[in-house]
Design a protein around this motif. Sequence first.
Motif, PDB file in Angstrom:
ATOM      1  N   VAL A 255      15.177  -3.465   0.557  1.00  0.00           N
ATOM      2  CA  VAL A 255      13.880  -2.682   0.770  1.00  0.00           C
ATOM      3  C   VAL A 255      13.310  -3.081   2.050  1.00  0.00           C
ATOM      4  O   VAL A 255      13.641  -4.003   2.637  1.00  0.00           O
ATOM      5  CB  VAL A 255      12.930  -3.353  -0.485  1.00  0.00           C
ATOM      6  CG1 VAL A 255      12.707  -4.928  -0.385  1.00  0.00           C
ATOM      7  CG2 VAL A 255      11.857  -2.314  -0.586  1.00  0.00           C
ATOM      8  N   PHE A 256      12.498  -2.017   2.466  1.00  0.00           N
ATOM      9  CA  PHE A 256      11.775  -2.343   3.665  1.00  0.00           C
ATOM     10  C   PHE A 256      10.875  -3.549   3.641  1.00  0.00           C
ATOM     11  O   PHE A 256      10.070  -3.619   2.540  1.00  0.00           O
ATOM     12  CB  PHE A 256      10.824  -1.120   4.175  1.00  0.00           C
ATOM     13  CG  PHE A 256      11.739   0.093   4.510  1.00  0.00           C
ATOM     14  CD1 PHE A 256      12.941   0.147   4.793  1.00  0.00           C
ATOM     15  CD2 PHE A 256      10.961   1.307   4.751  1.00  0.00           C
ATOM     16  CE1 PHE A 256      13.876   1.201   4.684  1.00  0.00           C
ATOM     17  CE2 PHE A 256      11.777   2.286   4.821  1.00  0.00           C
ATOM     18  CZ  PHE A 256      13.299   2.409   5.043  1.00  0.00           C
ATOM     19  N   HIS A 257      10.784  -4.381   4.592  1.00  0.00           N
ATOM     20  CA  HIS A 257      10.332  -5.589   4.533  1.00  0.00           C
ATOM     21  C   HIS A 257       9.558  -6.175   5.966  1.00  0.00           C
ATOM     22  O   HIS A 257      10.115  -5.597   7.017  1.00  0.00           O
ATOM     23  CB  HIS A 257      11.210  -6.640   3.867  1.00  0.00           C
ATOM     24  CG  HIS A 257      11.991  -7.140   4.594  1.00  0.00           C
ATOM     25  ND1 HIS A 257      13.393  -6.255   4.498  1.00  0.00           N
ATOM     26  CD2 HIS A 257      12.638  -8.029   5.300  1.00  0.00           C
ATOM     27  CE1 HIS A 257      14.445  -6.804   5.538  1.00  0.00           C
ATOM     28  NE2 HIS A 257      13.879  -7.769   5.959  1.00  0.00           N
ATOM     29  N   GLY A 258       8.792  -7.109   5.694  1.00  0.00           N
ATOM     30  CA  GLY A 258       8.295  -7.792   7.061  1.00  0.00           C
ATOM     31  C   GLY A 258       6.951  -6.539   7.719  1.00  0.00           C
ATOM     32  O   GLY A 258       6.636  -5.863   6.858  1.00  0.00           O
ATOM     33  N   HIS A 259       6.927  -6.761   9.230  1.00  0.00           N
ATOM     34  CA  HIS A 259       5.941  -5.832   9.577  1.00  0.00           C
ATOM     35  C   HIS A 259       6.375  -4.402   9.241  1.00  0.00           C
ATOM     36  O   HIS A 259       7.457  -4.017   9.741  1.00  0.00           O
ATOM     37  CB  HIS A 259       6.014  -6.128  11.074  1.00  0.00           C
ATOM     38  CG  HIS A 259       5.091  -5.704  12.007  1.00  0.00           C
ATOM     39  ND1 HIS A 259       5.204  -4.442  12.456  1.00  0.00           N
ATOM     40  CD2 HIS A 259       3.824  -6.122  12.481  1.00  0.00           C
ATOM     41  CE1 HIS A 259       4.202  -3.874  13.213  1.00  0.00           C
ATOM     42  NE2 HIS A 259       3.357  -5.021  13.395  1.00  0.00           N
ATOM     43  N   ALA A 260       5.299  -3.631   8.864  1.00  0.00           N
ATOM     44  CA  ALA A 260       5.462  -2.216   8.381  1.00  0.00           C
ATOM     45  C   ALA A 260       6.018  -1.418   9.462  1.00  0.00           C
ATOM     46  O   ALA A 260       6.808  -0.535   9.151  1.00  0.00           O
ATOM     47  CB  ALA A 260       4.413  -1.891   7.511  1.00  0.00           C
ATOM     48  N   GLY A 303       0.427   5.365   2.373  1.00  0.00           N
ATOM     49  CA  GLY A 303       0.300   3.996   3.516  1.00  0.00           C
ATOM     50  C   GLY A 303       1.060   2.888   3.207  1.00  0.00           C
ATOM     51  O   GLY A 303       1.601   2.744   2.077  1.00  0.00           O
ATOM     52  N   GLN A 304       1.437   2.263   4.089  1.00  0.00           N
ATOM     53  CA  GLN A 304       2.570   0.872   3.866  1.00  0.00           C
ATOM     54  C   GLN A 304       2.106  -0.061   4.659  1.00  0.00           C
ATOM     55  O   GLN A 304       1.263   0.038   5.593  1.00  0.00           O
ATOM     56  CB  GLN A 304       3.808   1.352   4.465  1.00  0.00           C
ATOM     57  CG  GLN A 304       4.450   2.731   3.501  1.00  0.00           C
ATOM     58  CD  GLN A 304       5.872   2.954   3.764  1.00  0.00           C
ATOM     59  OE1 GLN A 304       6.347   2.669   5.072  1.00  0.00           O
ATOM     60  NE2 GLN A 304       6.673   3.389   2.892  1.00  0.00           N
ATOM     61  N   GLU A 311       0.546  -7.580   9.323  1.00  0.00           N
ATOM     62  CA  GLU A 311       0.747  -6.510   9.154  1.00  0.00           C
ATOM     63  C   GLU A 311       2.000  -6.025   8.413  1.00  0.00           C
ATOM     64  O   GLU A 311       2.643  -4.964   8.889  1.00  0.00           O
ATOM     65  CB  GLU A 311       0.949  -5.927  10.781  1.00  0.00           C
ATOM     66  CG  GLU A 311      -0.625  -6.265  11.415  1.00  0.00           C
ATOM     67  CD  GLU A 311      -0.328  -5.792  12.927  1.00  0.00           C
ATOM     68  OE1 GLU A 311      -1.475  -4.986  13.150  1.00  0.00           O
ATOM     69  OE2 GLU A 311       0.618  -5.615  13.416  1.00  0.00           O
ATOM     70  N   ALA A 312       2.217  -6.775   7.382  1.00  0.00           N
ATOM     71  CA  ALA A 312       3.705  -6.613   6.811  1.00  0.00           C
ATOM     72  C   ALA A 312       3.619  -5.953   5.373  1.00  0.00           C
ATOM     73  O   ALA A 312       2.334  -5.922   4.699  1.00  0.00           O
ATOM     74  CB  ALA A 312       4.337  -8.063   6.606  1.00  0.00           C
ATOM     75  N   PHE A 313       4.696  -5.539   4.932  1.00  0.00           N
ATOM     76  CA  PHE A 313       4.643  -5.075   3.344  1.00  0.00           C
ATOM     77  C   PHE A 313       4.409  -6.459   2.691  1.00  0.00           C
ATOM     78  O   PHE A 313       4.849  -7.413   3.103  1.00  0.00           O
ATOM     79  CB  PHE A 313       6.231  -4.731   3.240  1.00  0.00           C
ATOM     80  CG  PHE A 313       6.495  -3.245   3.629  1.00  0.00           C
ATOM     81  CD1 PHE A 313       6.231  -2.088   2.726  1.00  0.00           C
ATOM     82  CD2 PHE A 313       7.239  -3.140   4.957  1.00  0.00           C
ATOM     83  CE1 PHE A 313       6.399  -0.968   3.278  1.00  0.00           C
ATOM     84  CE2 PHE A 313       7.563  -1.733   5.273  1.00  0.00           C
ATOM     85  CZ  PHE A 313       7.287  -0.866   4.475  1.00  0.00           C
ATOM     86  N   GLY A 314       3.941  -6.138   1.327  1.00  0.00           N
ATOM     87  CA  GLY A 314       3.875  -7.171   0.451  1.00  0.00           C
ATOM     88  C   GLY A 314       5.001  -7.162  -0.308  1.00  0.00           C
ATOM     89  O   GLY A 314       5.956  -6.341  -0.225  1.00  0.00           O
TER      90      GLY A 314
END
Length: 641
Positions: A255-260, A303-304, A311-314
């Motif tokens: 999954v996308f993770h970290g700073h979006a 939004g992500q 500034e990251a994904f939860g």
Amino acid sequence: MLFPTGHRGAATPAPVVPSTGRLQPLGLDQVRITGGPWARRQEVNAAATLAHIEHWLEREGWLGNFDLAAAGGPAAGRRGREFSDSEVYKLLEAMAWELGRRPDADLEHRFGAMVRRVAAAQEPDGYLGTRFGRPGQEPRYTDLEWGHELYCQGHLYQAAAARARTGRPGDLLVEVARRSADHVCATFGPDGNQGICGHAEVEVGLAELGRALGEPRYLAQAALFLDRRGHGVLADIEFGRSYYQDDVPVRDAEVFHGHAVRANYLAAGAVDVAVETGDEKLLDAVAGQWARTQARRTYLTGGQGSHHQDEAFGDDWVLPPDRAYSETCASVGSVMVSWRLLLARGGAQYADAIERALTNVVATSPAHDGRSFFYANTLHQRVPAEHVATDEVSKRAEASLRAPWFEVACCPPNVARTFASVAAYVATVDDGGVQLHQYAPAEIRATLPSGEQVALDVVTGYPDDGRVEVHVVDAPSGDWTLTLRVPSWSPSARVRVDDGSDRVVGPGFVEVPGPRSGAVVTLDLDAAPRFVVPDPHIDAVRGCVAVQRGPQVLCLESVDLDEGDGVDDVVVDASVPPWEVDGTVYVRAGILGASDGGWPYAATDDAAPRPRPELRDVPLVAYHDWANRGPATMRVWLPAL
Ligand SMILES: [Zn+2]
């Protein structure tokens, strides 16, 4: 083989031009948006935003940094953050697309003057950057974690690709980018520095410059950067290596993770590399990550990023509306990824996601006059914002009113380059015909891979009106197919051709076989306002409803309530569907009585039943329009009675 001869990457004036894939992009010379909201955005962008950004780059000294660097220093005079060069490049990209869209002698002159200042700062070996490597500065590439040197050069490459593809392949900017990319390949090649940049971007930039110039070395370097990442190449930091996606190789992530923003830019570069090298496993990996990210880590607006701190994904389902960070750039990045996946694989879900993010985040960022911007895009503003001075830099990315400029000003030029090139996302072609993905009044003059011409005029009042008419001005001589997207928000749609065919279809792509010249194909989408309920896993909005009208997410803004009533007092009667009168959508809602001021929790046995509030009609506004009427509170998700 990379970039077969006759590659189309050089000639098509569009931001992304893969050598292969399910669908082919159309250039800005083949799609022109002629009216509606996107045309207005493009007009404001050209008339106000480009000059506004240029003014602030000059005023803050970020353009002047190039003059200082050209003069050899002094380092102490440099102003702005370590990534300020990239804002200059993003503005150049926006200007290049605007010039590709419509010649403008004044803009051309300003563009040329800016490019000459940038070019003067380039070192003899091709290195370009104002923050490192000169007397009094740290040596080059000594802070790959935070230095953004490769990130900045990546934005230079995207700007140069825009310039090369809009009829200026020998332009100074293109030559500057070529020398910089050659320097990066020489420095970070297989036997060179084994580092990567803390902020992904150079990958997607190198891939596109490689496509534009027919230079496979740049793509190979992008692939090298991708392969290195995820193995703990960068230092561990307070946010962990996941912040810059150096915790797990991109092909192994789920999954996308970290700073979006970083995550999206990296994924975009990964799709580019996967497509050009035929790496289906890498493409599968990114497509899978995209799907899970959309399903569990994306706001209703598209939004992500729900973390302010990094500034990251939860984690999955962590989507609090009042703590939504939802950076404008993250949505620009998500459009970059979705568009690349759409070109690579087809799939209406990618076009749905592009529409959602463009309509509800990218278009929300700028004020109507194009001179102030949201950086973060909250879904719930609990406290009225303070007025932001129109001539001061905002220190806070989370400013609750749009600000003219930021200390970190990544978002404004990102919006500008997206608006200038937004026509590129409207339609594609394949061997069989033309696909319409986004709806706006438009003229499409496409050349099919067979060489046959297709001319279509799109007539619509979209998105307020769900009717889209496609007038076939010129059809190919043989069999062909017109493919239309039925957006996921429209439960069904009716497709009619004036030869008498008439059918009802569901969301996804619908194919209309071979309409002849002169035919009119009418698509009627169900754009009535409707309630949306969240997946119950999204704890923060459980028990709430939102209202969506076509692709537009709506919100309640306090300026539409009686004096003294706040958006947090409103409860909606969800048994009464939202309705529309003269273009305004209303819900039936009540105002909660004031709290008694005591302990706000009670044992279930002791909880006094709340009296049912008196109900009234409450108007909503499009989320992208909010905060254009002064300080206000606002919320998208409304508690149901
Ligand atoms: Zn930004």
